[in-house]
Design an enzyme around this catalytic site. Structure first.
Site, mmCIF file in Angstrom:
data_model
loop_
_atom_site.group_PDB
_atom_site.id
_atom_site.type_symbol
_atom_site.label_atom_id
_atom_site.label_comp_id
_atom_site.label_asym_id
_atom_site.label_seq_id
_atom_site.Cartn_x
_atom_site.Cartn_y
_atom_site.Cartn_z
ATOM 1 N N GLY A 131 27.513 51.859 40.708
ATOM 2 C CA GLY A 131 28.098 50.780 39.907
ATOM 3 C C GLY A 131 28.305 49.502 40.712
ATOM 4 N N GLN A 132 28.952 48.522 40.069
ATOM 5 C CA GLN A 132 29.161 47.221 40.712
ATOM 6 C C GLN A 132 29.904 47.337 42.044
ATOM 7 O OE1 GLN A 132 30.560 42.777 39.541
ATOM 8 N NE2 GLN A 132 31.860 44.370 38.673
ATOM 9 N N ILE A 185 32.322 63.191 38.166
ATOM 10 C CA ILE A 185 33.698 63.578 38.500
ATOM 11 C C ILE A 185 34.318 64.515 37.458
ATOM 12 C CG2 ILE A 185 34.104 61.524 39.903
ATOM 13 C CD1 ILE A 185 35.754 60.368 37.577
ATOM 14 N N LYS A 217 43.867 54.408 32.409
ATOM 15 C CA LYS A 217 43.868 54.073 33.842
ATOM 16 C C LYS A 217 45.243 54.351 34.453
ATOM 17 C CE LYS A 217 41.111 52.398 36.151
ATOM 18 N NZ LYS A 217 40.132 53.046 37.079
ATOM 19 N N TYR A 266 42.210 51.653 27.255
ATOM 20 C CA TYR A 266 41.696 51.555 28.621
ATOM 21 C C TYR A 266 42.849 51.496 29.624
ATOM 22 C CZ TYR A 266 39.841 49.362 32.841
ATOM 23 O OH TYR A 266 39.549 49.060 34.150
ATOM 24 N N THR A 287 43.728 49.032 37.758
ATOM 25 C CA THR A 287 43.525 47.769 37.044
ATOM 26 C C THR A 287 44.826 47.066 36.664
ATOM 27 O OG1 THR A 287 42.623 46.862 34.966
ATOM 28 C CG2 THR A 287 43.418 49.118 34.905
#
Length: 288
Positions: free
Chosen positions: A12-13, A40, A132, A128, A104
């Protein structure tokens, strides 16, 4: 085979940024695991990976990050952002591995107007953000050797992100309407990658939750204006309110994070967001 550092979500990024920074710093004892190689959610595969590498550190970049889709895909968002993290934390406890996990600013409601500290109440207003936060909470029962870095507005030369989207639209459109009443701080993922590797390279044992973004405060509108200016694009940018651009998920209106703890405890030097944006834009220019 023995490896000191394993990176989950390595394709990923942030994973790609970690690859770049590790190469720049000459860190060779690091293995990047894409999702298809080390999902995972697959506990059997994870255990085999831990047994094979016996890592001193793992960095978890794997996450479900589609903020609006998460409102409809609650189960899969929770499985990845909570259950997957718990799987990693459990194995870190068993193998005496230090966990570095990325979280986040969306764990906060964002209704205040003061920079958020690590001890401020987490009150997510989206699926989201909730999943998280749950991912943070499932770590502690399994291991005390963890660093959680909450970050915000990630962008880089890699993958899809706000900067690359604005550059693309800026070349296609004469005008862009961008939200001005959500305030936060962009974070160059190369800088975040550097912070994660700094923790490992310094051997810090100051475990806990930390806030990490670039310095400064801005809106999405001002961020877009900066991208167009640095990109030499004549795009006219129009500020709009959040209410004029409805989305499925609610987003924090103010999610500027206080980085004092990261700077004083971990010894991190953090650049201003505009300076880091200039670096990213220069590198994107070289790739064109």
């Amino acid at each position: 085979m023995s490896s000191s550092i394993l990176v989950f979500g390595g394709a990923g990024q942030l994973g790609q940024c970690l690859q770049y920074v590790a190469t720049q710093r000459g860190i060779s004892n690091i293995v990047f695991l894409p999702e298809e190689q080390a999902n995972i959610l697959n506990t059997e595969t994870l255990r085999a990976v831990f047994a094979q590498h016996r890592p001193a550190y793992i960095i978890n970049c794997a996450a479900y990050t589609a903020v609006d889709k998460a409102e409809d895909e609650v189960d899969i968002a929770r499985r990845v952002n909570r259950d997957g993290v718990e799987n990693l934390a459990r194995l870190c406890g068993e193998f005496h591995t230090t966990l570095l996990h990325v979280s986040t600013d969306f764990v906060f409601a964002g209704t205040g107007n003061q920079p958020l500290t690590e001890t401020d109440p987490a009150e997510p207003i989206s699926v989201y953000g909730l999943t998280k936060l749950e991912g943070e909470q499932v770590i502690l029962p399994h291991t005390s050797q963890y660093f959680i870095l909450r970050t915000s507005w990630l962008y880089s030369e890699y993958a899809n992100n706000f900067v690359k989207t604005m550059l693309r639209f800026g070349k296609e459109r004469e005008e862009m309407r961008v939200i001005w009443d959500q305030l936060g701080t962009p974070t160059y993922a190369i800088d975040l990658a550097g912070a994660l590797l700094h923790i490992i390279q310094t051997g810090s044992t100051e475990y806990g939750i930390y806030h990490y973004s670039n310095e400064g405060v801005t809106s999405w509108y001002d961020f877009a204006v900066a991208v167009f200016e640095l990109g030499g694009l004549p795009t006219r940018t129009v500020p709009i309110r959040t209410a004029e651009y409805p989305t499925k998920a609610n987003r924090p209106a103010f999610s500027v994070m206080d980085k004092t703890k990261a700077k004083t405890t971990l010894g991190l030097t953090i650049p201003h967001w505009r300076e880091s944006l200039k670096v990213c834009m220069a590198r994107l220019g070289e790739q064109c």
